[in-house]
Enzyme design. Structure first.
Site, PDB file in Angstrom:
ATOM      1  N   TYR A  51       0.952  -1.121   0.091  1.00  0.00           N
ATOM      2  CA  TYR A  51      -0.114   0.044   0.022  1.00  0.00           C
ATOM      3  C   TYR A  51       0.790   1.185   0.085  1.00  0.00           C
ATOM      4  CZ  TYR A  51      -3.106   3.758   1.590  1.00  0.00           C
ATOM      5  OH  TYR A  51      -3.840   4.691   1.732  1.00  0.00           O
ATOM      6  N   GLY A  58      -5.932   5.100   0.037  1.00  0.00           N
ATOM      7  CA  GLY A  58      -7.591   5.117   0.804  1.00  0.00           C
ATOM      8  C   GLY A  58      -8.343   4.273  -0.165  1.00  0.00           C
ATOM      9  N   HIS A  81      -3.406  16.952  -1.952  1.00  0.00           N
ATOM     10  CA  HIS A  81      -3.939  16.878  -0.695  1.00  0.00           C
ATOM     11  C   HIS A  81      -3.538  18.274  -0.057  1.00  0.00           C
ATOM     12  CE1 HIS A  81      -5.160  12.785  -1.037  1.00  0.00           C
ATOM     13  NE2 HIS A  81      -5.631  12.540   0.087  1.00  0.00           N
ATOM     14  N   ASN A 193       1.074  10.896   6.340  1.00  0.00           N
ATOM     15  CA  ASN A 193       0.397   9.698   7.022  1.00  0.00           C
ATOM     16  C   ASN A 193       0.885   9.880   8.283  1.00  0.00           C
ATOM     17  OD1 ASN A 193      -0.553   6.457   5.960  1.00  0.00           O
ATOM     18  ND2 ASN A 193      -1.815   8.202   6.742  1.00  0.00           N
ATOM     19  N   ARG A 293     -11.348  28.318  49.356  1.00  0.00           N
ATOM     20  CA  ARG A 293     -11.175  27.280  50.323  1.00  0.00           C
ATOM     21  C   ARG A 293     -10.846  26.026  49.488  1.00  0.00           C
ATOM     22  NH1 ARG A 293     -15.817  24.765  53.543  1.00  0.00           N
ATOM     23  NH2 ARG A 293     -16.802  26.602  52.817  1.00  0.00           N
TER      24      ARG A 293
END
Length: 519
Positions: A51, A58, A81, A193, A293
């Protein structure tokens, strides 16, 4: 020049590089490991379907890419991208992003050529900031869009911020003699990635959140001083029976900060003495309001949240967060989802909720100081002028209140906002970068709130003439802040002085400033 540890970054490493201008230098062992990993991938990938090397990306991964187009595939990925929108990320966030990407790639499981980390190192050291947009990836297949803009600059394209100006990358690289990255095998996918955008922003958030917490502790301590609170609510004996680390650490810090104060009162001395308590009604409160407090119980979980977030985000910086993982030691390539940003997304949501709570505490302490009906010690709105004619801190309370309200809205979690996309390949996503950037906004807002609390404390200290009665630590910070925010009686426009105080708070760790070893 700071030599990078072989495989590990710390939060202080980031702080030194981002806020103190230290340079980074890769060790020879880092380069050697990356070279070995790259050589393994080149050899291993022959005649195999892997891949992102010889497939599409994708949902397009079922399409094989021909041998002659393998390098073009990586360039196409980066360029396609680079589609970010919205505002540009601040330069310090971009530098942190590059540090985070360096931290992941230097682990030696990304299959990249060493030139990737060499160019990253040059950009960091020469203060060249790729133009990266806030709106982009969904934080599941990594911060794809933000990191694509990083990749675009690494290959010599796009724009950078250099010397405070947006300039073409090509021109800046020529001027600084930086050689653009050449694609060798899978550099495009390995750059984009990963979780480095959300993680880089997360590291800056942690650095600033710790400063905020330290300022909150100091301002809370001074607030207790000026109202002459009792000392038992931060005592060891009261807090040790509640078995939370953060609460006990906060109480320890408060005790250290308040050493030498002539204003904090002992309950034994004032309320356990029969002669002093022989009456039906007491003008002094037997117990302070919760914002005074319950500081250890409120800031304790915030302390613990920041501590846990630091562990998680630093782990992510030093993790391999791309896909696939190239494992030259086991002679294999493993496909999975290490790019998924859930760890960072969840921690950023927890962090922004904690910081919003911190700002809420500050706003309540501020309100107590400004409301004479509550404190019964100071004039309305810490007004040192003529009541009715002058206004004191009155106009400054409004931005504190409205900013806390904005934080409360921003604190709704991003972690549960998953929207499937990418043809439903990314069917559950982290939105981690969105979460980290919103957390950054919450932190910035909170510095504004603490700025107004600090200004109010300065005014009431002068009104009550408490300067010489403060604890040594409080007195030191009082003097430093008074230089930026001078005492005022007549009304003046305060916005520039408030900005100066906010800048000081953002850039100063008070615990470092007072050099207290026990804090």
């Amino acid at each position: 020049m700071k030599s990078i540890p072989e495989k590990h970054f710390t939060l202080s490493d980031f702080e030194e590089v981002i806020f103190k201008g230290k340079k980074v230098k890769l060790q020879d062992a880092v380069i050697k490991r990356i070279e070995e990993n790259h050589a393994f991938l080149k050899n291993f990938s022959s005649n195999k379907l892997i891949y992102g090397i010889n497939t599409g990306f994708g949902p397009m991964a079922q399409y094989k890419v021909s041998e002659e187009n393998l390098l073009q595939l990586q360039y196409n990925l980066i360029r396609s991208h680079s589609s970010g929108s919205g505002k540009l990320m601040e330069p310090m966030l971009v530098k942190s992003l590059m540090m985070a990407r360096l931290g992941s790639i230097m682990q030696g499981y990304s299959g990249v050529h060493p030139q990737v980390v060499e160019v990253l190192q040059e950009l960091i050291n020469k203060d060249v900031y790729p133009c990266i947009y806030e709106h982009g990836g969904v934080g599941a297949s990594g911060d794809l869009v933000q990191l694509a803009h990083l990749g675009l600059v690494l290959i010599g394209e796009g724009e950078v911020i250099y010397e405070d100006k947006v300039q073409p990358t090509e021109e800046v690289f020529k001027r600084l003699n930086i050689t653009p990255l050449s694609i060798h095998v899978r550099e495009g996918l390995a750059i984009i990635n990963g979780t480095s955008a959300m993680t880089g922003v997360g590291m800056v958030n942690l650095i600033q959140a710790k400063k905020l917490l330290h300022w909150s502790l100091l301002l809370s301590a001074i607030t207790n001083e000026v109202v002459e609170a009792y000392d038992d609510h931060f005592s060891h004996e009261l807090n040790v029976v509640k078995r939370h680390f953060g609460q006990n650490k906060v109480s320890e810090i408060l005790r250290d900060l308040l050493k030498g104060s002539k204003l904090i009162r002992s309950r034994e001395e004032h309320l356990y003495d029969a002669e002093k308590t022989d009456r039906e009604i007491f003008t002094d409160k037997v117990q302070e309001y919760y914002s005074l407090r319950c500081i250890t119980q409120i800031l304790g979980p915030i302390y613990d949240t920041i501590r846990h977030a630091e562990e998680t985000v630093v782990n992510e910086v030093n993790s391999v967060n791309d896909n696939p993982v190239i494992d030259h030691e086991n002679k294999n390539v493993f496909h999975g989802g290490n790019f998924h940003g859930d760890y960072i997304s969840l921690e950023m949501d927890k962090l922004k909720i904690a910081v919003t709570r911190l700002a809420m505490l500050s706003e309540r302490q501020l309100n107590y100081l400004l409301n004479e009906k509550l404190n019964q010690k100071f004039p309305p709105f810490a007004n040192l002028g003529v009541l009715g004619l002058n206004f004191g801190m009155q106009g400054m309370q409004f931005p504190a209140t409205s900013t806390v309200a904005e934080n409360q809205t921003l604190s709704f979690p991003m972690y549960v906002h998953s929207i499937p996309n990418n043809n439903d390949n990314q069917d559950i996503v982290s939105m981690g970068c969105n979460g980290a950037l919103i957390t950054k906004k919450v932190i910035d807002n909170s510095f504004e709130v603490l700025t107004i609390q600090a200004g109010t404390l300065l005014q009431v200290i002068d009104y009550a003439n408490f300067g010489d009665k403060l604890a040594p630590v409080s007195k030191k910070m009082y003097k430093k802040l008074r230089e930026l925010f001078p005492k005022f009686v007549e009304d003046v426009a305060p916005y520039k002085k408030l900005k100066a105080v906010k800048t000081f708070l953002e850039n100063t760790d008070p615990f470092v400033e007072v050099k207290s070893e026990s804090i």
